[in-house]
Design an enzyme around this catalytic site. Structure first.
Site, PDB file in Angstrom:
ATOM      1  N   LYS A  22     -35.502  -5.512 -13.758  1.00  0.00           N
ATOM      2  CA  LYS A  22     -34.132  -5.055 -13.481  1.00  0.00           C
ATOM      3  C   LYS A  22     -33.107  -5.977 -14.154  1.00  0.00           C
ATOM      4  O   LYS A  22     -32.220  -5.519 -14.870  1.00  0.00           O
ATOM      5  CB  LYS A  22     -33.890  -5.049 -11.966  1.00  0.00           C
ATOM      6  N   ASN A  23     -33.235  -7.281 -13.909  1.00  0.00           N
ATOM      7  CA  ASN A  23     -32.190  -8.198 -14.373  1.00  0.00           C
ATOM      8  C   ASN A  23     -32.191  -8.372 -15.889  1.00  0.00           C
ATOM      9  O   ASN A  23     -31.167  -8.723 -16.464  1.00  0.00           O
ATOM     10  CB  ASN A  23     -32.294  -9.539 -13.649  1.00  0.00           C
ATOM     11  N   CYS A 118     -19.975 -11.566  -2.668  1.00  0.00           N
ATOM     12  CA  CYS A 118     -21.000 -10.643  -2.183  1.00  0.00           C
ATOM     13  C   CYS A 118     -21.764 -11.322  -1.060  1.00  0.00           C
ATOM     14  O   CYS A 118     -21.490 -12.475  -0.719  1.00  0.00           O
ATOM     15  CB  CYS A 118     -21.924 -10.199  -3.306  1.00  0.00           C
ATOM     16  N   ARG A 123     -19.991 -16.376  -5.569  1.00  0.00           N
ATOM     17  CA  ARG A 123     -20.365 -15.950  -6.920  1.00  0.00           C
ATOM     18  C   ARG A 123     -19.182 -15.722  -7.859  1.00  0.00           C
ATOM     19  O   ARG A 123     -18.915 -14.598  -8.296  1.00  0.00           O
ATOM     20  CB  ARG A 123     -21.258 -14.707  -6.853  1.00  0.00           C
ATOM     21  N   PRO A 124     -18.480 -16.787  -8.200  1.00  0.00           N
ATOM     22  CA  PRO A 124     -17.360 -16.635  -9.148  1.00  0.00           C
ATOM     23  C   PRO A 124     -17.848 -16.326 -10.568  1.00  0.00           C
ATOM     24  O   PRO A 124     -19.043 -16.412 -10.839  1.00  0.00           O
ATOM     25  CB  PRO A 124     -16.688 -18.010  -9.103  1.00  0.00           C
ATOM     26  N   VAL A 125     -16.915 -15.964 -11.465  1.00  0.00           N
ATOM     27  CA  VAL A 125     -17.272 -15.717 -12.873  1.00  0.00           C
ATOM     28  C   VAL A 125     -16.501 -16.669 -13.794  1.00  0.00           C
ATOM     29  O   VAL A 125     -16.318 -16.390 -14.971  1.00  0.00           O
ATOM     30  CB  VAL A 125     -17.042 -14.236 -13.297  1.00  0.00           C
ATOM     31  N   LEU A 127     -17.277 -19.382 -15.210  1.00  0.00           N
ATOM     32  CA  LEU A 127     -18.001 -19.899 -16.383  1.00  0.00           C
ATOM     33  C   LEU A 127     -18.052 -18.870 -17.508  1.00  0.00           C
ATOM     34  O   LEU A 127     -18.018 -19.221 -18.686  1.00  0.00           O
ATOM     35  CB  LEU A 127     -19.417 -20.325 -15.992  1.00  0.00           C
ATOM     36  N   ASP A 308     -34.553 -15.822  -6.177  1.00  0.00           N
ATOM     37  CA  ASP A 308     -34.851 -14.421  -5.869  1.00  0.00           C
ATOM     38  C   ASP A 308     -36.217 -14.227  -5.213  1.00  0.00           C
ATOM     39  O   ASP A 308     -36.581 -13.099  -4.881  1.00  0.00           O
ATOM     40  CB  ASP A 308     -34.757 -13.560  -7.146  1.00  0.00           C
ATOM     41  N   ILE A 330     -29.163 -22.453  -5.069  1.00  0.00           N
ATOM     42  CA  ILE A 330     -28.389 -21.637  -6.014  1.00  0.00           C
ATOM     43  C   ILE A 330     -27.240 -20.912  -5.316  1.00  0.00           C
ATOM     44  O   ILE A 330     -26.116 -20.918  -5.805  1.00  0.00           O
ATOM     45  CB  ILE A 330     -29.294 -20.595  -6.728  1.00  0.00           C
ATOM     46  N   ARG A 400     -32.142  -0.767  -5.018  1.00  0.00           N
ATOM     47  CA  ARG A 400     -31.435  -1.372  -6.161  1.00  0.00           C
ATOM     48  C   ARG A 400     -32.424  -2.083  -7.076  1.00  0.00           C
ATOM     49  O   ARG A 400     -32.165  -2.199  -8.279  1.00  0.00           O
ATOM     50  CB  ARG A 400     -30.400  -2.388  -5.669  1.00  0.00           C
TER      51      ARG A 400
HETATM   52  C1  EPZ Z   1     -28.526 -13.656 -11.828  1.00  0.00           C
HETATM   53  O1  EPZ Z   1     -27.253 -13.606 -11.182  1.00  0.00           O
HETATM   54  C2  EPZ Z   1     -29.371 -12.573 -11.185  1.00  0.00           C
HETATM   55  N1  EPZ Z   1     -28.721 -11.285 -11.390  1.00  0.00           N
HETATM   56  C3  EPZ Z   1     -29.563 -12.876  -9.700  1.00  0.00           C
HETATM   57  O2  EPZ Z   1     -30.434 -11.903  -9.160  1.00  0.00           O
HETATM   58  C4  EPZ Z   1     -30.182 -14.258  -9.538  1.00  0.00           C
HETATM   59  O3  EPZ Z   1     -30.265 -14.574  -8.166  1.00  0.00           O
HETATM   60  C5  EPZ Z   1     -29.340 -15.313 -10.268  1.00  0.00           C
HETATM   61  O4  EPZ Z   1     -29.154 -14.919 -11.662  1.00  0.00           O
HETATM   62  C6  EPZ Z   1     -29.958 -16.695 -10.240  1.00  0.00           C
HETATM   63  O5  EPZ Z   1     -31.218 -16.666 -10.812  1.00  0.00           O
HETATM   64  C7  EPZ Z   1     -28.809 -10.663 -12.558  1.00  0.00           C
HETATM   65  O6  EPZ Z   1     -29.429 -11.136 -13.503  1.00  0.00           O
HETATM   66  C8  EPZ Z   1     -28.165  -9.328 -12.669  1.00  0.00           C
HETATM   67  P1  EPZ Z   1     -25.871 -17.199 -11.972  1.00  0.00           P
HETATM   68  P2  EPZ Z   1     -26.024 -14.375 -11.824  1.00  0.00           P
HETATM   69  O7  EPZ Z   1     -24.651 -16.989 -12.790  1.00  0.00           O
HETATM   70  O8  EPZ Z   1     -26.102 -14.333 -13.296  1.00  0.00           O
HETATM   71  C9  EPZ Z   1     -22.619 -20.015  -9.847  1.00  0.00           C
HETATM   72  C10 EPZ Z   1     -31.241 -10.354  -7.548  1.00  0.00           C
HETATM   73  O9  EPZ Z   1     -31.620 -10.425  -6.341  1.00  0.00           O
HETATM   74  N2  EPZ Z   1     -21.675 -19.515 -10.856  1.00  0.00           N
HETATM   75  O10 EPZ Z   1     -27.054 -17.817 -12.615  1.00  0.00           O
HETATM   76  O11 EPZ Z   1     -24.791 -13.826 -11.160  1.00  0.00           O
HETATM   77  C11 EPZ Z   1     -23.075 -18.921  -8.886  1.00  0.00           C
HETATM   78  O12 EPZ Z   1     -22.144 -18.721  -7.845  1.00  0.00           O
HETATM   79  C12 EPZ Z   1     -29.999 -11.087  -8.035  1.00  0.00           C
HETATM   80  O13 EPZ Z   1     -31.832  -9.674  -8.399  1.00  0.00           O
HETATM   81  C13 EPZ Z   1     -20.413 -20.061 -10.916  1.00  0.00           C
HETATM   82  O14 EPZ Z   1     -20.046 -20.951 -10.146  1.00  0.00           O
HETATM   83  O15 EPZ Z   1     -26.294 -15.837 -11.278  1.00  0.00           O
HETATM   84  C14 EPZ Z   1     -24.405 -19.456  -8.421  1.00  0.00           C
HETATM   85  O16 EPZ Z   1     -24.226 -20.383  -7.391  1.00  0.00           O
HETATM   86  C15 EPZ Z   1     -29.200 -11.711  -6.954  1.00  0.00           C
HETATM   87  N3  EPZ Z   1     -19.543 -19.577 -11.864  1.00  0.00           N
HETATM   88  C16 EPZ Z   1     -24.955 -20.167  -9.676  1.00  0.00           C
HETATM   89  O17 EPZ Z   1     -23.811 -20.397 -10.503  1.00  0.00           O
HETATM   90  C17 EPZ Z   1     -19.899 -18.585 -12.742  1.00  0.00           C
HETATM   91  O18 EPZ Z   1     -19.059 -18.206 -13.578  1.00  0.00           O
HETATM   92  C18 EPZ Z   1     -25.976 -19.376 -10.481  1.00  0.00           C
HETATM   93  O19 EPZ Z   1     -25.491 -18.057 -10.696  1.00  0.00           O
HETATM   94  C19 EPZ Z   1     -21.188 -18.061 -12.680  1.00  0.00           C
HETATM   95  C20 EPZ Z   1     -22.068 -18.537 -11.719  1.00  0.00           C
END
Ligand code: EPZ
Length: 424
Positions: A22-23, A118, A123-125, A127, A308, A330, A400
């Protein structure tokens, strides 16, 4: 609304095919925005999140064809008709933010709704946005949307991530393929989904080196072309089904699974008492009559133990002999399955980002519900081992990310079915 009904206590025996990830697929589909030629993805999973991404891409003017009953997706973005990713779609699925980098790289503009928090954390964006600004994008946050522009096109730069982010690495990787000059991503995510995306982009004509390491170098090119790419196996689905015979007893072969996709998790599973064996078709997992042993788990970015799989591992450890400690590094709020497992007889104490699980001899079936995808499947796993009947509500979370969960498990002898609430 559907529920899943599990009657526990059946040993499992059989084979489970592992679907495409999926991811990985959720990052590969937006990559089609980088070219005017169609991108064909084979081995796609049939999941509601994939349909949500199709709807989002169609709203931008892409054509998305689903062939072979959804196994093959052809995404064509001859032109991007709308550059606005609407709140109504983005709020349903955070991976929607992945259209930002590609649209900006190709057309120099994009307007994408901010996803918001969520169930598992804020989960900010930031970065994603920081990285795109480093490539020269001008960003403005207005009315809950990111308004992004790069009138002269993006320019290669060094982007150093303060923490590892899968999504930000994907967005930047895609954006950099069409930026002028060289981009270096430092402290990049190393997940197999990143490697898969890089391979697909390379097949489309991108110049990328270093995927799978913390430093990825991308040499921008003027244009990309279409390609055909098979989606990598879903390592989280693999790990989830590896836990099924470990918790219920028996032997299951995971067809298409590979140990290196889940090495840190596989080590813990063995330490807990399961037996793993590489086979020609994939990976076999078995457990005899002995009790599971306690193990400590700390989640970390790849190649560490995946967040996950934390909920599913906790389900197993509720039945271990001894005390296990789980640390979630995480996401700040990813233990919502703990109180539900407790309703089934588990002994779990949560203190902030850590949980202590004192193993019990048996779980008892109960009515439970979950607030996210991995939590819901952890309750199904617990149900496979519990005495009596477990009914997991809010199955839309499960849909999902898990394809035909009840079919895959019942083919191995589990007593599991989907029931509609009216029949419940
Ligand atoms: C991906 O989410 C996956 N989703 C998640 O899977 C997975 O849990 C996660 O990576 C970690 O492995 C998809 O690939 C669609 P991150 P992502 O950016 O990319 C912080 C599932 O169950 N962060 O690696 O959103 C964030 O809050 C899902 O399938 C910032 O602070 O995760 C987290 O604490 C759930 N600022 C950490 O980094 C940002 O701009 C890692 O998040 C981005 C992230």
């Amino acid at each position: 609304m559907d529920s899943i009904l599990v009657r526990g206590g059946r040993r499992l025996k059989g084979r489970i095919p592992i679907s495409g990830a999926k991811n990985a697929c959720l990052a590969l589909m937006p990559a089609a925005l980088l070219t005017d030629e169609p991108l064909t993805l084979t081995n796609a999973p049939r999941l509601s999140d994939i349909r949500t991404m199709s709807v989002l891409l169609e709203s931008l003017g892409c054509e998305v064809a689903s062939l072979q009953a959804g196994r093959v997706l052809v995404v064509g973005a001859q032109t991007i008709a709308s550059h606005v990713a609407d709140y109504d779609i983005v709020r349903k699925m955070r991976a929607s933010i992945l259209v930002l980098g590609p649209m900006l790289a190709r057309d120099g503009r994009a307007v994408v709704s901010l996803p918001g928090g969520c169930a598992i954390g804020a989960r900010p964006v930031d970065l994603h946005l920081m990285g795109l600004e480093r490539l020269g994008a001008e960003l403005e946050l207005r009315d809950g949307y990111v308004h992004a522009q790069a009138p002269g096109g993006l320019k290669g730069a060094v982007v150093e991530f303060p923490i590892v982010s899968v999504g930000a690495t994907e967005n930047l990787l895609m954006a950099a393929t069409l930026a002028r000059g060289t981009t270096v991503l430092v402290n990049a995510a190393r997940e197999p989904e990143i490697v898969d995306l890089a391979r697909c982009l390379r097949a489309m004509g991108a110049r990328i080196e270093g995927e799978g390491t913390g430093r990825i170098e991308i040499e921008g090119v003027a244009r990309l072309r279409g390609a055909t790419h098979p989606v990598v196996a879903d390592r989280i689905e693999l790990g989830t089904y590896m836990l099924a015979p470990a918790i219920a007893g028996g032997e299951v072969e995971l067809v298409g699974g590979r140990r290196e996709l889940v090495a840190a998790f596989a080590d813990k599973l063995e330490a807990a008492g399961a037996t793993l064996e590489d086979t020609e078709a994939g990976l076999k997992v078995s457990r005899g009559n002995g009790r599971i042993g306690a193990v400590d788990v700390e989640t970390a970015p790849f190649p560490g133990f995946p967040t996950d799989l934390q909920a599913q591992m906790m389900a197993l450890l509720t039945l271990a002999e001894g005390v296990s400690h789980l640390e979630e590094r995480i996401f700040e709020n990813r233990f919502m399955h703990a109180p539900e497992l407790t309703r089934m007889g588990a002994r779990i104490e949560v203190h902030g980002g850590a949980a202590t699980v004192t193993g019990v001899e048996r779980l008892r079936g109960a009515r439970v519900m979950a607030t996210d995808l991995r939590a819901s499947v952890s309750l199904i796993l617990a149900g496979l081992a519990a005495e009596g009947e477990t009914r997991v509500a809010r199955v839309y979370h499960l849909d999902r990310g898990y394809e035909r969960v009840e079919e895959k498990l019942s083919a191995c002898g589990a007593e599991i079915e989907r029931v509609s609430e009216r029949a419940a």
